[in-house]
Write an enzyme that holds these catalytic residues in place. Structure first.
Site: not given
Length: 491
Positions: A166, A296
């Site tokens: 998880h 970016s």
């Protein structure tokens, strides 16, 4: 790539600027796979098949001459596209247009091109040959991925790292053991690709509805001579057999099975891509990042996992596209219908091109993967006190404590330590346990218990056994396919 004098050098010469583009061919897939689904490969293969058919019919007694076959062979590679396109505008039939164009180049053989055949003779047999070659290209790519991951898994087989369920720290594993999970998926894909390749056969020489009626007429009712061209044509184009029965086309289930295998590879690669993106977020393992690469446009400090993200994007396309062939197979009418054609022209090539592109990017990542061992070790140290719960409780029991009481005490201490971490502090769980007289464990004893390698179970042994027993035999058998170079990322 050097520019010739007076020319303008382009970063990617495949990109065109005046028409809609296909990113799979222009940006992502290899030139090798792109050529496989190009007009040149397709129409040259049609001509190979027409030559093979003519040779087989001549060998079985039809009045076809050596000169006619020589004329066909002399013009097998140079496609007169303008003639074919002009004719297709008139007749609206691509196969008959190319029969006409071939006849213009090989006039002595004009009357025997495509003799007794229907369109599927060239279209379907060509598509089988494309899939055979495409599976073999991808097989080579998967073998190279396996070889690189094998080396990576072996190198890092004993390095403890956090294992997650998880995406929450659960236990420890090793970096190499996690890599075997990616590698095992590829092993399953490899076996599926090999199996699908082994099952492919030509449509053969079946005629308009699969009954071979036209060939029975050509050979004056001689059943034995009708069967023989199937084997001869297959051998002449490098195949071993043809399917025993068909309608006008081979069963479209075959497309579904092959593209399903490509989708399976995409699923494996996508899982790897997501794992890499999470690992890069943790700063534990990173994909390659070039010296001048920009992460970016707004945030120059970023190292976005562009390669892994691209794998996931292309895999999503391929997995969804894999629905097309099953739906086509499910909606065929009797011996054939034509609503498969336009769909298959898109779905099958794009499946192979996408799988090829994914494999190249995957290879590029594992060929330059960066492991930050210090970060991994720091993350292990931060979480190890929590992961030692059972061991610390058992040690407390051995020293006279009550297991149920210690369980509750550990819960309280663990919550306090977690709150301390969330407040910006260090994990002080060891100090809390050492200071609790109910446990009766001193700090030095706890430190002696806190060896990460003692909490990885059989990760090391599983990794070594899997690599030696399952992976190495395949790599040894496929040694000729393994290359040193790393997959190219074109843009």
């Amino acid at each position: 790539m050097e520019a010739s004098p007076g020319s303008v050098r382009t970063y990617n010469s495949s990109v065109k600027h005046d028409n809609a583009s296909n990113p799979l061919t222009e940006r992502y897939a290899s030139r090798e796979m792109s050529y496989l689904f190009s007009p040149n490969f397709k129409f040259r293969t049609w001509r190979r098949l027409w030559i093979a058919l003519a040779e087989a019919e001549k060998e079985l007694g039809l009045p076809i001459t050596d000169a006619q076959i020589a004329d066909l062979k002399a013009n097998a590679e140079t496609i007169n596209y303008e003639d074919a396109q002009r004719r297709e505008e008139e007749v609206r039939h691509d196969v008959m247009a190319h029969v006409h164009a071939y006849g213009l180049q090989a006039p002595s053989a004009k009357g025997i091109i495509h003799l007794g055949a229907t369109s599927a003779f060239v279209t379907d047999n060509t598509e089988i040959l494309q899939m055979v070659e495409g599976l073999r290209i991808l097989r080579g790519r998967v073998v190279n991925l396996m070889a690189k991951l094998r080396d990576f898994a072996w190198q890092w087989r004993s390095t403890p790292t956090l294992a997650f369920t998880h995406f929450q720290p659960a236990q420890l594993t090793t970096v190499g053991k996690r890599a075997t999970l990616w590698l095992h998926d590829l092993l399953l894909d490899y076996r599926e690709l090999v199996f699908r390749d082994s099952q492919l056969a030509l449509l053969g020489v079946k005629g308009a509805t699969g009954t071979q009626a036209s060939f029975l007429n050509l050979f004056a009712g001689d059943e034995a001579r009708v069967h023989r061209p199937e084997q001869l044509v297959a051998e002449k184009v490098g195949m071993q057999r043809s399917y025993p029965v068909s309608g006008q086309t081979y069963s479209r289930k075959i497309d579904a099975q092959v593209v399903g295998a490509l989708s399976g590879f995409a699923q494996s690669a996508s899982k790897f891509g997501y794992d890499m993106r999470l690992l890069q977020h943790l700063r534990e393992i990173e994909e390659p990042f070039e010296e001048e690469q920009i992460g970016s446009s707004a945030m120059p400090y970023k190292r976005n996992p562009m390669r892994a993200e691209r794998i996931d994007a292309l895999a999503r396309h391929l997995i969804v596209n894999a629905l097309n062939p099953p739906l086509t197979a499910a909606t065929q009418w009797f011996e054939r219908t034509l609503d498969d054609s336009a769909n298959r022209r898109i779905a099958i090539p794009e499946a192979f091109l996408a799988a090829d592109a994914i494999a190249l990017i995957y290879d590029n990542i594992v060929g330059g993967i960066v492991v930050h061992a210090d970060v991994i070790a720091a993350n292990v140290r931060r979480e190890l006190p929590f992961l030692m719960t059972e061991n610390l409780m058992m040690e407390g029991v051995n020293r006279g404590g009550d297991r149920q009481v210690l369980h509750e005490r550990f819960r309280i201490h663990a919550k306090g330590a977690a709150d301390a971490i969330k407040s910006g502090g260090a994990n002080d769980l060891f100090d809390r346990i050492a200071g609790d007289t109910l446990f009766g464990i001193d700090r030095g004893s706890i430190e002696l218990m806190a060896r990460p390698e003692d909490y990885t179970g059989l990760a090391l042994q599983q990794t070594e056994r899997f690599l030696r027993e399952d992976v190495d035999p395949i790599l040894d058998a496929e040694r000729t396919l393994i290359r040193d170079e790393v997959g190219e990322v074109r843009v």
